[in-house]
Design a protein around this motif. Structure first.
Motif, short mmCIF file in Angstrom:
data_model
loop_
_atom_site.label_atom_id
_atom_site.label_comp_id
_atom_site.label_asym_id
_atom_site.label_seq_id
_atom_site.Cartn_x
_atom_site.Cartn_y
_atom_site.Cartn_z
N VAL A 28 2.13 21.44 -41.04
CA VAL A 28 2.71 22.24 -42.18
C VAL A 28 1.63 23.18 -42.57
O VAL A 28 1.66 24.27 -42.87
CB VAL A 28 3.35 21.58 -43.26
CG1 VAL A 28 3.78 22.30 -44.23
CG2 VAL A 28 4.65 20.67 -42.61
N LEU A 29 0.41 22.40 -42.73
CA LEU A 29 -0.73 23.32 -43.27
C LEU A 29 -1.03 24.51 -42.31
O LEU A 29 -1.51 25.46 -42.65
CB LEU A 29 -1.89 22.29 -43.47
CG LEU A 29 -1.75 21.43 -44.69
CD1 LEU A 29 -2.79 20.53 -44.84
CD2 LEU A 29 -2.06 22.64 -46.20
N ARG A 30 -1.10 23.96 -41.17
CA ARG A 30 -1.46 25.20 -40.17
C ARG A 30 -0.58 26.37 -40.23
O ARG A 30 -0.87 27.70 -40.01
CB ARG A 30 -1.39 24.42 -38.82
CG ARG A 30 -2.65 23.83 -38.45
CD ARG A 30 -2.68 23.59 -36.90
NE ARG A 30 -1.66 22.83 -36.28
CZ ARG A 30 -1.00 23.43 -35.32
NH1 ARG A 30 -0.93 24.59 -34.77
NH2 ARG A 30 0.16 22.72 -35.10
N ALA A 31 0.89 26.14 -40.09
CA ALA A 31 1.91 27.06 -40.44
C ALA A 31 1.72 27.91 -41.77
O ALA A 31 1.92 29.36 -41.62
CB ALA A 31 3.11 26.52 -40.37
N LEU A 32 1.36 27.20 -42.66
CA LEU A 32 1.19 27.95 -44.03
C LEU A 32 -0.25 28.61 -44.03
O LEU A 32 -0.04 29.83 -44.55
CB LEU A 32 1.24 26.96 -45.00
CG LEU A 32 2.47 26.17 -45.62
CD1 LEU A 32 2.37 25.28 -46.54
CD2 LEU A 32 3.61 27.17 -45.81
N LEU A 33 -0.95 28.15 -43.27
CA LEU A 33 -2.38 29.03 -43.19
C LEU A 33 -2.22 30.36 -42.48
O LEU A 33 -2.49 31.42 -42.83
CB LEU A 33 -3.54 28.19 -42.44
CG LEU A 33 -4.65 28.65 -42.35
CD1 LEU A 33 -5.37 29.10 -43.46
CD2 LEU A 33 -5.49 28.26 -41.11
N ILE A 34 -1.24 30.25 -41.39
CA ILE A 34 -1.06 31.50 -40.71
C ILE A 34 -0.32 32.40 -41.64
O ILE A 34 -0.55 33.72 -41.66
CB ILE A 34 -0.06 31.22 -39.46
CG1 ILE A 34 -1.23 30.30 -38.29
CG2 ILE A 34 0.44 32.45 -38.81
CD1 ILE A 34 -0.36 29.68 -37.31
N ALA A 35 0.80 31.93 -42.17
CA ALA A 35 1.50 32.84 -43.22
C ALA A 35 0.47 33.10 -44.31
O ALA A 35 0.80 34.43 -44.57
CB ALA A 35 2.68 31.64 -43.83
N GLU A 36 -0.24 32.60 -44.77
CA GLU A 36 -1.13 32.83 -46.05
C GLU A 36 -2.00 34.17 -45.26
O GLU A 36 -2.24 35.01 -46.13
CB GLU A 36 -2.03 31.69 -46.37
CG GLU A 36 -2.92 31.94 -47.65
CD GLU A 36 -4.13 32.43 -47.07
OE1 GLU A 36 -4.95 32.68 -48.25
OE2 GLU A 36 -4.79 32.13 -46.13
N GLN A 37 -2.57 34.09 -44.17
CA GLN A 37 -3.49 34.94 -43.64
C GLN A 37 -2.71 36.15 -43.36
O GLN A 37 -3.12 37.43 -43.62
CB GLN A 37 -4.05 34.21 -42.41
CG GLN A 37 -5.14 33.36 -42.83
CD GLN A 37 -6.03 32.87 -41.74
OE1 GLN A 37 -5.46 32.89 -40.46
NE2 GLN A 37 -7.10 32.15 -41.86
N SER A 38 -1.36 36.22 -42.86
CA SER A 38 -0.66 37.22 -42.79
C SER A 38 -0.31 37.89 -43.98
O SER A 38 -0.33 39.24 -44.08
CB SER A 38 0.94 36.96 -41.99
OG SER A 38 0.50 36.10 -41.12
N MET A 39 -0.37 37.18 -44.91
CA MET A 39 0.34 37.76 -46.32
C MET A 39 -0.90 38.55 -46.79
O MET A 39 -0.93 39.60 -47.49
CB MET A 39 0.61 36.76 -47.13
CG MET A 39 2.00 36.53 -47.05
SD MET A 39 2.79 35.34 -48.12
CE MET A 39 2.54 33.72 -47.47
N CYS A 40 -2.32 37.91 -46.68
CA CYS A 40 -3.62 38.34 -46.94
C CYS A 40 -3.70 39.87 -46.24
O CYS A 40 -4.02 40.70 -46.91
CB CYS A 40 -4.81 37.67 -46.80
SG CYS A 40 -4.68 36.27 -48.03
#
Lengths: 1101, 303
Positions: free
Chosen positions: A898-910
């Motif tokens: 989940v953390l990995r998926a969220l990281l990808i999302a977070e980086q995309s958002m950044c």
């Protein structure tokens, strides 16, 4: 004394004898009359049955008329002959005197023989006996001697028979007249005679013969006996012709010699003969049809006995007639007065030809050897018209929007019975300029075609909002009556404005939201029902039959939900396609819609389907443990479905808001364009000012609407906690309102009513600039909204990640436990982690509703991790340390996923937080270009108004100051754009140059330096701006299309059956009839086939 | 313009400080790249003395005597080792060097290990260390890249959460050209290399130079952690409290509150204050996993 006594006695006895005689006559008269009445009754009945003319009538009549009076006379005579003597009367009298036997008879006899007996007997004794007898006779009632009973009986008998006779005569039809009357008159009747007209006669075959029979001596109707050849004779009833006893019958359509005679009872007329003459008749027609060349039909020859003709109009008919007898000449006579002679080809054969031009009838006239003319029956000429071709425009709809590529695909089905010639499109953008274009010239005798034509509307150079009216017309190849045409109704294709596109999409998405909300409600109801079932199973370990039936319906519900989701997904796909076609710059929005679509597709989870299938199977077998397990599986998937639906709804709401905002941006840009057009028109000398004033008012109304829309958007933004955006929108709305653009527009329209002045021109350009500024501000607000929202969401995601990292570490510690720890302690720790993760999961779910960067899979992963944590908790609680640690490790791994998926999302958002995306950057550049153009125009206008000394008036200086401010705004906007396109080094250099040049121009304007150089620099800025846009667009967006299978629209000559689905019942019938026309049916059946097809069509309805 | 010049000055101070410390760490004894490269020789079976040396080196490593462990592992590298021994030696040596504070030597070992190792486990461990080396040495972009590769290549690794924590930290604190972030990473490195005083100094300079940097809250939290590790519990709590006062919106507030409560409960034996802190977390951050944890700890405290 003795003689007197004897005389008295005798007198009394004579009196008695008379009484007896009268009664006897009466009695016999009664008997005779009764008998006569009965005889009359029976005779009348016999006559009625046998008929008045029967032989019995006269016999019975004679008996009745003559026999019955005789009977009465005979009865009287008989009665009189049977009158008793005085002695008999005396004896009968003695019977009336009981105890005095023979007193009267002895008195009578002694009295008569008193003298003779006086010698032997005492006279006195004799006198005394006689006197006694006389005295007795004096006292007697002689009525006692009458046969009273018989008299009563026969009186009754007479009454009955007379009544029966009367009743029979008056009540039974035909009894009195003619039966009784014939009976009583028959002895006096005359002899019956029949006179027949026309007697022997000769007629033509088929003629009628009217036969009249005059009857004398009878009122009855005669019959006509008819016999012909070997046929058994038959009778014809005759109708009264008048009141003189004439009767008529008609021998119809006699074709053979016929004998006839009249009959009335036993009376018969002589037999007469009707001789029939035979005319020359047609034994055969030989018909040859030579169809018009354009029909492509082959020549056809038909041999028939009926001369009816049926063929396509323009067909040449050659007719050969064969007669049964020799004829000298013959010809055809048409009902329209025309005639065609037939040429003799033998003694009995004649032929001729003519061309079918219309419906009608004809007869064949033939003259026989004796010169008599004979006419055949009338024959029908049925002339089939070439049918009007069939034309159906399957797509587009009557009111369509023009695709971005300006090519309108026209999907057409056309057909004709004998061939199509050409297909045209007629169209106009302005009714004064109607144009036609040949879409297709069909090959020789093409009967059907399904084709797709991409109608290129580029040459019309349409502007957004403009409408083209068009219709299609197809011609057939009818060379006889001239080509016939079929047309489609008038249709329109409109080049939509992008603002409209967004408004339309926004409406569509509102509907999709409603649909998804319905599905969500249904899914929630389903979940509640399943929970009830689950509880019931847990409590009772059984399932009621009603509940089982209810559960069997769940599949239907699920299917319905699934179809609903599919429908929404398809609609979203269509939105993506529209965006792609009309506004390629909005691919970011398209991607968002695509994301929601993919989310919906993901919701069609095979696990859920499998779970329901398992549930169905378990229900079928009524296996409670299986049902329970299937329900548990279903619950997990159902939960995901509910969450996914909830998220999709929220995301769609967000998209709707974006669309509304985008619609507002585009509307503002459209208005600016309209204003620019008004400005251009003002510059030209031949513009109509009142028209322009109207246009200006129209623009004002549109702006008013936009203002209202902005107010609504501001309210919505506030509701969604986007305070900054809400404030920006409110400010923009205020800038339109009082003292703002609306007032300027109102002022401009008032000025336009008077005269064209430089001030008016400047005002209009100011309005244009203001509108462009508004569009730019809206664009800016859009970016700001996206950034604000994204920043919030990114922060939320990060916070959730921090929490998850803490939880992950805790879970890791748990997973790495040595086994020395107490299980209950581990359970408590696991419980805390589980609960904490649930809290984060809920938050993440709420966050996921606001962003497209998080995938549905993340939620699913988190769900799995939670499930494993639950398992671990249960294992620790029940002391199964090994299993607990194992589940704990899986949960830890799940959390990391989940953390990995969220990281990808977070980086995309950044990455997306640069203020605006590439698409938005480009769009902003476009809007800034518009504003720059407006600045350039106004600057040029000012430059042209410079006086000889190159000075500006005070108001012109104010305008230049405002232009400088606008130029600064454009420059700042361009700086933002260049930041957004930061990774585009190739464009960036150019953008930086543009910004520098803008800065220079701005400085010049601020220092009121307006010269040729400033104007030239502005031109260069504009040119560079356009180049930069082109460059970015060409390199980045031309290939930015969503992959979709290629579409092919080959032209087909023969439509497949699938095409029929596109047609209505009436159209199908029309097409079928056209097809059947071409088929080689015998002409006589063709109409039947068409009727049959119509009937089928009716049934289908 | 004024702000910009201050900013530049501060950047220079931190940069200088950074360089000084880096150079000092470079001076620490360690393996040269060449010596490491030449010592890697394989053999089929290790000698008994090699095994004993291996055991001893590991023991030193686990007991935190990294200098000695480094020397032993370096010696081991010159021997005939099995692949598994080789892998352990390289990984432990790399970490030992790093913990010694010798980043360059650690990096040399990491480079060598990348060449020599071929199994997933070994590469995973060394990749993580490479990320750490890059991060500690302030090469943020490279660290980001290395960590991202690590996450992609080793999604199942137990170190994933640590790596993600680093990545998140780097993503969140990329302001001011990452200068504060680099200073922070250096402080973390110093603490990692068991130089807590130096770490505190760096953090102080960081907080003084960039009081409003995004990483300031992390700096305060780390200061608290270092002080707690040094058993300066009051100081630690003060830092945690300071974080709450200065950055009330920080995601670290509940974390630090929990830490403070823990210190009160365990180290300072002040159960009331501990309970009060837990309650604060429960009240102020009700919809978080921290509240859940606080509730559990509060229950334990009240038992």
């Amino acid at each position: 004394m003795a003689p007197d006594a004897h005389r008295i006695l005798k007198g009394n006895l004579s009196f008695a004898r008379r009484v007896l005689a009268r009664s006897s006559v009466g009695l016999w008269l009664l008997r005779a009359c009764s008998l006569a009445a009965l005889a009359l009754l029976l005779s009348t009945a016999v006559v009625l049955v046998a008929g008045a003319e029967s032989a019995l009538t006269s016999v019975l009549g004679a008996l009745a008329v003559f026999g019955l009076p005789l009977l009465v006379v005979a009865a009287v005579a008989y009665a009189l002959l049977r009158v008793p003597s005085l002695e008999t009367v005396a004896v009968m009298t003695d019977r009336l005197l009981p105890g005095r036997e023979n007193a009267v008879i002895s008195s009578l006899q002694l009295g008569e023989r008193a003298d003779e007996l006086s010698s032997f007997y005492s006279r006195a004794v004799i006198d005394a006996v006689v006197s006694d007898g006389a005295a007795l006779s004096q006292t007697l009632e002689f009525r006692g001697l009458l046969p009273a009973r018989k008299l009563r009986f026969w009186s009754v008998g007479l009454l009955v028979t007379a009544t029966a006779l009367a009743a029979f005569l008056f009540l039974v039809p035909g009894a009195l007249e003619p039966s009784f009357s014939s009976l009583v008159t028959s002895p006096f009747a005359e002899r019956v005679s029949l006179a027949v007209v026309p007697g022997d006669v000769a007629i033509d075959s088929g003629e009628d013969v009217s036969v009249t029979v005059s009857v004398k001596g009878s009122l009855s109707e005669p019959r006509l006996r008819v016999s012909s050849g070997s046929r058994p004779p038959y009778y014809l009833e005759m109708e009264p012709a008048d009141t003189t006893g004439s009767f008529v019958a008609v021998l119809e359509s006699l074709v053979a010699q016929t004998d006839y005679m009249a009959e009335l009872g036993r009376v018969q007329s002589p037999s007469y003969t009707v001789s029939v003459r035979t005319p020359p008749q047609i034994s055969e027609f030989l018909i040859s049809y030579e169809y018009p060349d354009y029909s492509g039909l082959e020549k056809r020859v038909v041999g028939t006995v009926v001369g009816d003709l049926s063929a396509l109009k323009g067909t040449r008919v050659w007719l050969e007639v064969t007669f049964t007898r020799d004829v000298s000449s013959a010809g055809l006579r048409f009902d329209d007065g025309g005639a065609t002679p037939l040429v003799k080809r033998g003694d009995r054969k004649l032929s001729g030809s003519f061309v079918l031009r219309g419906d009608g009838t004809y007869v064949v006239s033939a003259t026989d050897a004796v010169g008599k003319e004979h006419l055949s029956p009338s024959y029908v000429i049925r002339c089939r018209e070439d049918l009007t071709p069939f034309l159906k425009l399957v797509s587009p709809l009557p009111e369509a929007d023009l695709p971005e590529d300006m090519e309108l695909p026209l999907e057409v089905i056309c057909a004709d019975d004998y061939g199509l010639s050409s297909l045209l499109v007629h169209y106009y953008a302005s009714p004064q300029d109607v144009r036609s274009e040949n879409i297709r010239t069909f090959e020789h005798r093409t009967k059907e075609a399904v084709l797709t034509h991409f109608w290129d509307l580029n040459p019309l150079q349409l502007l957004p909002g403009e409408v083209v009216t068009y219709f299609l017309e197809v011609f057939d190849n009818d060379a006889v009556s001239g080509p016939k045409a079929a047309r489609t109704p008038l249709m329109t294709v409109r080049f939509p404005t992008i603002a409209e596109l967004y408004a339309e999409m926004e409406e569509g998405h509102a509907e999709e939201i409603l649909k998804l909300e319905d599905i969500l409600r249904e899914a929630e109801t389903l979940r509640a029902e399943l929970e009830t079932v689950s509880r019931e199973i847990k409590q009772d370990s059984q399932l009621s039959w009603e509940r089982k039936k209810q559960m069997e319906g769940f599949w239907t519900t699920y299917e319905r939900m699934s179809e609903g989701i599919d429908g929404v997904s398809r609609a979203l796909e269509e939105s993506v396609r529209q965006l792609e076609s009309y506004d390629p710059l909005s691919w970011e929005l398209a991607e968002k819609i695509q994301e929601v679509r993919e989310l919906l597709d993901e919701l069609q989870d095979p696990d859920l389907r499998r779970a329901i299938e398992r549930l169905q199977e378990a229900l079928a077998e009524f296996d409670i443990p299986d049902i329970e397990s299937a329900l548990a599986d279903y619950n997990v998937s159902q939960e995901e479905l509910l969450k996914g639906l909830d998220r999709a709804i929220e995301l769609l709401r967000q998209i709707r808001f974006d669309e509304k905002l985008q619609a507002a941006v585009e509307e503002a840009a459209d208005l600016a364009e309209r204003e620019a057009e008004i400005g251009d028109a003002l510059d030209s000398e031949d513009a109509n000012l009142s028209d322009l004033a109207q246009q200006q008012l129209g623009a004002g109304e549109a702006l008013e609407q936009l203002k209202n829309e902005l107010d609504k958007l501001a309210a919505e933004a506030k509701e969604a906690n986007q305070e900054q955006l809400s404030e920006m929108l409110q400010n923009m709305s205020k800038s339109i309102g009082k003292g703002g653009l609306l007032d300027m527009i109102s002022q401009a329209s008032s000025m336009m009513c008077s005269q064209r002045t430089p001030a008016l021109r400047r005002l209009v350009r100011n309005i244009e600039g203001g509108l462009l500024e508004l569009a730019d501000q809206l664009s800016q607000a859009q970016s700001c909204s996206a950034s604000e929202r994204l920043a919030d969401v990114t922060e939320e995601v990060r916070r959730s990640m921090h929490e998850l990292l803490e939880l992950s570490e805790a879970q890791e510690e748990l997973a790495m436990c040595t086994g020395q720890e107490k299980p209950e302690e581990l359970a408590v720790r696991q419980h805390t982690i589980h609960e904490g993760t649930s809290v984060v999961a809920d938050k993440l779910f709420e966050t996921s509703k606001q962003t497209f960067f998080m995938t549905h899979r993340t939620a699913a992963e988190l769900g799995l991790a939670l499930k494993e944590m639950g398992d671990a908790l249960r294992s620790f609680e029940s002391g199964r340390l090994g299993e607990g640690v194992q589940a704990s490790r899986i949960a830890y791994q799940g959390l990391n996923n989940v953390l990995r998926a969220l990281l990808i999302a977070e980086q995309s958002m950044c990455a997306a937080q640069g203020g605006m995306g590439m698409g938005q950057g480009l769009r902003r550049m476009r809007s800034l270009s518009g504003l720059q153009l407006s600045i350039n125009r106004t600057t040029e206008a000012l430059y042209s108004q410079l006086d000889k000394q190159g000075r500006l008036s005070h108001s012109e200086e104010e305008t230049l100051g405002r232009l400088a401010a606008q130029q600064e705004m454009v420059r700042r906007g361009m700086e933002e754009v260049s930041r957004a396109l930061g990774d585009r080094r190739d464009v960036l250099g150019r953008l930086e140059e543009i910004v520098e040049e803008m800065r220079d121009v701005q400085t010049r304007m601020e220092s009121m330096q307006l010269d040729q150089d400033t104007v030239r620099k502005q031109h260069r800025i504009m040119s560079r701006l356009l180049d930069a846009q082109k460059s970015v667009q060409q390199r980045d967006y031309t290939g930015k299309r969503f992959s979709r299978p290629g579409r092919d629209f080959p032209e087909r000559e023969s439509p497949p059956e699938l095409s029929r689905e596109l047609l209505g019942e009436r159209e199908k019938l029309q097409l079928d009839i056209l097809r059947e026309r071409a088929a080689s049916y015998p002409e006589a059946y063709r109409e039947l086939v068409e009727q049959y097809l119509r009937a089928l069509s009716e049934n289908a309805k | 313009m004024k702000t910009l010049s201050i900013h530049h000055v501060v950047v220079r101070i931190v940069a200088v400080l950074y360089v000084v410390v880096m150079v000092s760490s470079f001076m620490l004894p360690g393996l040269s790249v060449d010596s490491v490269a030449h010592s890697a020789v394989y053999s089929a079976a290790p000698s008994a003395s090699t095994s004993a040396l291996m055991r001893e080196a590991t023991k030193e490593f686990l007991s935190g005597n990294f200098t000695k462990a480094s020397a032993l592992f370096s010696e081991l590298l010159g021997r005939n080792l099995t692949y598994l021994q080789m892998r352990d030696v390289l990984v432990y040596l790399c970490e030992s060097r790093l913990r010694e504070g010798n980043v360059l030597a650690a990096e040399s070992v990491a480079v060598l290990a990348t060449q020599k190792l071929s199994d997933v486990q070994g590469l995973e461990r060394i990749s993580f260390l490479k990320g750490e080396i890059l991060y500690f040495s302030g090469r943020i972009d490279e660290a980001l890249e290395e960590y991202m590769t690590f996450v992609e290549v080793n999604p199942e690794s137990p170190r994933v959460n640590d790596v993600i924590a680093r990545l998140l930290l780097m993503d969140e604190n990329s302001d001011r050209d990452r200068v504060p972030l680099r200073a922070f990473s250096y402080a973390q490195f110093l603490w990692f290399a068991d130089m807590p005083d130096s770490a505190l100094s760096v953090l102080d300079v960081l907080l003084a130079s960039f009081p409003h940097a995004l990483i300031a809250d992390d700096a305060l939290s780390t200061k608290g952690d270092i002080l707690r590790a040094r058993e300066d519990f009051v100081g630690a709590i003060a830092e945690y409290d300071s974080l709450k006062t200065r950055f009330p919106e920080s995601h670290l507030v509940p974390v630090c509150q929990l830490k403070a409560a823990y210190v009160y409960a365990r180290q300072l034996k002040d159960r009331d204050k501990a309970a009060s802190r837990y309650e604060e977390v429960i009240t102020e951050f009700p919809e978080t996993s921290f509240a859940v944890k606080a509730r559990r700890l509060l229950q334990e405290l009240r038992k």
